[in-house]
Design an enzyme around this catalytic site. Structure first.
Site, PDB file in Angstrom:
ATOM      1  N   TRP A  29       0.858  -1.202   0.000  1.00 25.47           N
ATOM      2  CA  TRP A  29       0.000   0.000   0.000  1.00 25.47           C
ATOM      3  C   TRP A  29       0.882   1.235   0.000  1.00 25.47           C
ATOM      4  O   TRP A  29       1.889   1.280   0.720  1.00 25.47           O
ATOM      5  CB  TRP A  29      -0.870   0.020   1.263  1.00 25.47           C
ATOM      6  CG  TRP A  29      -2.265  -0.483   1.087  1.00 25.47           C
ATOM      7  CD1 TRP A  29      -2.659  -1.788   0.982  1.00 25.47           C
ATOM      8  CD2 TRP A  29      -3.453   0.294   0.998  1.00 25.47           C
ATOM      9  NE1 TRP A  29      -4.030  -1.857   0.857  1.00 25.47           N
ATOM     10  CE2 TRP A  29      -4.540  -0.592   0.859  1.00 25.47           C
ATOM     11  CE3 TRP A  29      -3.719   1.663   1.036  1.00 25.47           C
ATOM     12  CZ2 TRP A  29      -5.854  -0.155   0.757  1.00 25.47           C
ATOM     13  CZ3 TRP A  29      -5.025   2.105   0.938  1.00 25.47           C
ATOM     14  CH2 TRP A  29      -6.080   1.203   0.789  1.00 25.47           C
ATOM     15  N   SER A  64      -0.757  -2.727   6.024  1.00 27.19           N
ATOM     16  CA  SER A  64      -0.186  -2.648   7.375  1.00 27.19           C
ATOM     17  C   SER A  64      -0.836  -3.632   8.335  1.00 27.19           C
ATOM     18  O   SER A  64      -0.182  -4.110   9.265  1.00 27.19           O
ATOM     19  CB  SER A  64      -0.331  -1.221   7.900  1.00 27.19           C
ATOM     20  OG  SER A  64       0.445  -0.335   7.121  1.00 27.19           O
ATOM     21  N   GLU A  66      -1.495  -6.588   7.918  1.00 30.75           N
ATOM     22  CA  GLU A  66      -0.839  -7.902   7.783  1.00 30.75           C
ATOM     23  C   GLU A  66       0.562  -7.929   8.415  1.00 30.75           C
ATOM     24  O   GLU A  66       1.184  -8.989   8.535  1.00 30.75           O
ATOM     25  CB  GLU A  66      -0.726  -8.287   6.303  1.00 30.75           C
ATOM     26  CG  GLU A  66      -2.033  -8.783   5.681  1.00 30.75           C
ATOM     27  CD  GLU A  66      -3.076  -7.696   5.533  1.00 30.75           C
ATOM     28  OE1 GLU A  66      -2.728  -6.594   5.031  1.00 30.75           O
ATOM     29  OE2 GLU A  66      -4.232  -7.913   5.935  1.00 30.75           O
ATOM     30  N   LEU A  94       0.103   4.317   6.617  1.00 34.79           N
ATOM     31  CA  LEU A  94      -1.345   4.470   6.754  1.00 34.79           C
ATOM     32  C   LEU A  94      -1.690   5.931   6.509  1.00 34.79           C
ATOM     33  O   LEU A  94      -1.085   6.821   7.106  1.00 34.79           O
ATOM     34  CB  LEU A  94      -1.793   4.075   8.162  1.00 34.79           C
ATOM     35  CG  LEU A  94      -1.837   2.578   8.472  1.00 34.79           C
ATOM     36  CD1 LEU A  94      -1.948   2.358   9.972  1.00 34.79           C
ATOM     37  CD2 LEU A  94      -2.990   1.904   7.749  1.00 34.79           C
ATOM     38  N   ILE A  95      -2.629   6.195   5.606  1.00 35.60           N
ATOM     39  CA  ILE A  95      -3.062   7.564   5.349  1.00 35.60           C
ATOM     40  C   ILE A  95      -4.559   7.641   5.596  1.00 35.60           C
ATOM     41  O   ILE A  95      -5.335   6.882   5.007  1.00 35.60           O
ATOM     42  CB  ILE A  95      -2.727   8.015   3.911  1.00 35.60           C
ATOM     43  CG1 ILE A  95      -1.215   7.941   3.673  1.00 35.60           C
ATOM     44  CG2 ILE A  95      -3.238   9.446   3.663  1.00 35.60           C
ATOM     45  CD1 ILE A  95      -0.787   8.261   2.251  1.00 35.60           C
ATOM     46  N   SER A  98     -11.747   8.729   4.734  1.00 35.87           N
ATOM     47  CA  SER A  98     -12.936   9.456   5.204  1.00 35.87           C
ATOM     48  C   SER A  98     -13.747   8.647   6.212  1.00 35.87           C
ATOM     49  O   SER A  98     -14.795   9.073   6.660  1.00 35.87           O
ATOM     50  CB  SER A  98     -13.832   9.821   4.015  1.00 35.87           C
ATOM     51  OG  SER A  98     -14.109   8.658   3.261  1.00 35.87           O
ATOM     52  N   HIS A 101     -11.697   3.622   9.373  1.00 36.10           N
ATOM     53  CA  HIS A 101     -10.831   2.466   9.055  1.00 36.10           C
ATOM     54  C   HIS A 101      -9.394   2.719   9.517  1.00 36.10           C
ATOM     55  O   HIS A 101      -8.740   1.861  10.096  1.00 36.10           O
ATOM     56  CB  HIS A 101     -10.886   2.238   7.543  1.00 36.10           C
ATOM     57  CG  HIS A 101     -10.453   0.878   7.140  1.00 36.10           C
ATOM     58  ND1 HIS A 101      -9.615   0.640   6.080  1.00 36.10           N
ATOM     59  CD2 HIS A 101     -10.740  -0.342   7.650  1.00 36.10           C
ATOM     60  CE1 HIS A 101      -9.398  -0.646   5.958  1.00 36.10           C
ATOM     61  NE2 HIS A 101     -10.085  -1.268   6.897  1.00 36.10           N
ATOM     62  N   ARG A 140       7.664  12.597   5.578  1.00 36.45           N
ATOM     63  CA  ARG A 140       8.304  11.669   6.532  1.00 36.45           C
ATOM     64  C   ARG A 140       9.043  10.519   5.849  1.00 36.45           C
ATOM     65  O   ARG A 140       9.655   9.701   6.495  1.00 36.45           O
ATOM     66  CB  ARG A 140       7.253  11.168   7.517  1.00 36.45           C
ATOM     67  CG  ARG A 140       6.867  12.243   8.536  1.00 36.45           C
ATOM     68  CD  ARG A 140       5.523  12.037   9.174  1.00 36.45           C
ATOM     69  NE  ARG A 140       5.221  13.099  10.138  1.00 36.45           N
ATOM     70  CZ  ARG A 140       4.848  14.336   9.801  1.00 36.45           C
ATOM     71  NH1 ARG A 140       4.746  14.680   8.498  1.00 36.45           N
ATOM     72  NH2 ARG A 140       4.606  15.260  10.724  1.00 36.45           N
TER      73      ARG A 140
HETATM   74  N1  LIG Z   1      -5.826   2.085   3.852  1.00 37.62           N
HETATM   75  C1  LIG Z   1      -4.599   1.496   4.065  1.00 37.62           C
HETATM   76  C2  LIG Z   1      -4.454   0.124   4.257  1.00 37.62           C
HETATM   77  N2  LIG Z   1      -5.543  -0.669   4.244  1.00 37.62           N
HETATM   78  C3  LIG Z   1      -5.456  -2.127   4.034  1.00 37.62           C
HETATM   79  C4  LIG Z   1      -5.235  -2.890   5.354  1.00 37.62           C
HETATM   80  O1  LIG Z   1      -3.945  -2.629   5.899  1.00 37.62           O
HETATM   81  C5  LIG Z   1      -5.321  -4.404   5.099  1.00 37.62           C
HETATM   82  O2  LIG Z   1      -4.362  -4.768   4.118  1.00 37.62           O
HETATM   83  C6  LIG Z   1      -6.711  -4.807   4.625  1.00 37.62           C
HETATM   84  O3  LIG Z   1      -7.676  -4.341   5.551  1.00 37.62           O
HETATM   85  C7  LIG Z   1      -6.827  -6.332   4.504  1.00 37.62           C
HETATM   86  O4  LIG Z   1      -6.584  -6.955   5.752  1.00 37.62           O
HETATM   87  N3  LIG Z   1      -3.237  -0.416   4.497  1.00 37.62           N
HETATM   88  C8  LIG Z   1      -2.102   0.389   4.527  1.00 37.62           C
HETATM   89  O5  LIG Z   1      -0.991  -0.114   4.742  1.00 37.62           O
HETATM   90  N4  LIG Z   1      -2.225   1.742   4.325  1.00 37.62           N
HETATM   91  C9  LIG Z   1      -3.437   2.322   4.106  1.00 37.62           C
HETATM   92  O6  LIG Z   1      -3.504   3.572   3.951  1.00 37.62           O
HETATM   93  C1  LIG Z   2      -6.079   3.841   6.231  1.00 38.66           C
HETATM   94  C2  LIG Z   2      -7.262   3.419   5.441  1.00 38.66           C
HETATM   95  O1  LIG Z   2      -7.750   2.328   5.564  1.00 38.66           O
HETATM   96  C3  LIG Z   2      -7.920   4.453   4.564  1.00 38.66           C
HETATM   97  O2  LIG Z   2      -6.997   4.791   3.545  1.00 38.66           O
HETATM   98  C4  LIG Z   2      -9.206   3.929   3.935  1.00 38.66           C
HETATM   99  O3  LIG Z   2      -9.874   5.051   3.393  1.00 38.66           O
HETATM  100  P1  LIG Z   2     -11.426   5.267   3.765  1.00 38.66           P
HETATM  101  O4  LIG Z   2     -11.475   5.510   5.257  1.00 38.66           O
HETATM  102  O5  LIG Z   2     -11.845   6.494   2.973  1.00 38.66           O
HETATM  103  O6  LIG Z   2     -12.172   4.023   3.358  1.00 38.66           O
END
Ligand SMILES: Nc1c(NC[C@H](O)[C@H](O)[C@H](O)CO)[nH]c(=O)[nH]c1=O
Ligand SMILES: CC(=O)[C@@H](O)COP(=O)(O)O
Length: 175
Positions: A29, A64, A66, A94-95, A98, A101, A140
Site C-alpha cells: 500500500w 499494514s 498484515e 497508513l493515510i 474518510s 478504518h 516523513r
Molecule cells: N488504507 C490502508 C491500508 N488498508 C489495508 C489494510 O492494511 C489491510 O491490508 C486490509 O484491511 C486487509 O486486511 N493499508 C495500509 O498499509 N495503508 C493504508 O492507507
Molecule cells: C487507512 C485506510 O484504511 C484508509 O486509507 C481507507 O480510506 P477510507 O477511510 O476512505 O475508506
C-alpha cells in the site's frame, strides 16, 4: 519558550552491525512512499553500521494490517533454522481516509507489532507512518517539497541496529 531537539538524537555508542541478521517486512500500500522508507533504512544500516546487504531479508505483504502476523510467522520460521533474525523492522504507510478504518488499523497494528516483539523476544521496530494526509507521508519519507522533510527510515535503521546489537548482548548476559 525553551527550545529542544525535536526527534531522536543518535546514540553516542558505536554499534557494529556486521553480524546482525535483519528482517524488513514492508507493505505494498502507498508503495512509492514505502519504497523510500525501506531504502532509507537499508542504506543507513549498511553504510553507517556495516550490516551486510546479504543479511537483510526483505518480505512484502499487502497492507499494514498484515504486518504483525507476517513478522510473527517469519520470526518463527527463522527459529526453525540456524539463521535467526536478530531484529525486525515493520514498514508501512497508513493515510487517513474518510472513515474510521484508519483508526482501527493503526491501533491494531501498533498493538500487534508490540505483542510480536514481546512474545518472540526479538526486537520489532515500529516503522509505520500514521498520517492524516499525503503530504505528511511524503515529508516523513524524505519526499515532497518541504525543507522539513526527513526520511524516518533512517531513524528506524539506526534503531534496529541498536536494538539488535544490544539484545544480543543482553541475551548473552552482558548488561
Ligand atoms: N488504507 C490502508 C491500508 N488498508 C489495508 C489494510 O492494511 C489491510 O491490508 C486490509 O484491511 C486487509 O486486511 N493499508 C495500509 O498499509 N495503508 C493504508 O492507507
Ligand atoms: C487507512 C485506510 O484504511 C484508509 O486509507 C481507507 O480510506 P477510507 O477511510 O476512505 O475508506
Amino acid at each position: 519558550m525553551t527550545s529542544f531537539t525535536k526527534g531522536v538524537i543518535p546514540s553516542t555508542e558505536k554499534f557494529d552491525g556486521s553480524s546482525l541478521r535483519v528482517l524488513i517486512v514492508h507493505t505494498r500500500w502507498n508503495y512509492e512512499i514505502v519504497e523510500a522508507l525501506v531504502r532509507g533504512a537499508t542504506e543507513t544500516m549498511t553504510s553507517e553500521y556495516n550490516v551486510k546487504a546479504e543479511n537483510i531479508s526483505i518480505q512484502s505483504v499487502s497492507g499494514s494490517y498484515e504486518l504483525p502476523f507476517a513478522a510473527q510467522s517469519l520470526i518463527k520460521a527463522s527459529k526453525m533454522g540456524t539463521q535467526w533474525f536478530n531484529v525486525v523492522i515493520c514498514i508501512g504507510v497508513l493515510i487517513k481516509g474518510s472513515t474510521m478504518h484508519f483508526e482501527y488499523i493503526a491501533e491494531a497494528v501498533s498493538q500487534g507489532i508490540m505483542r510480536v516483539s514481546l512474545d518472540s523476544g526479538v526486537p520489532v521496530v515500529f516503522g509505520v507512518l500514521t498520517c492524516l494526509n499525503d503530504e505528511q507521508a511524503l515529508e516523513r519519507a524524505g519526499l515532497g517539497d518541504r525543507e522539513s522533510k526527513h526520511n524516518h527510515g533512517i531513524d528506524w535503521g539506526r534503531c534496529a541496529v541498536e536494538m539488535g546489537v544490544k539484545n544480543c548482548k543482553w541475551m548473552s548476559g552482558i548488561i
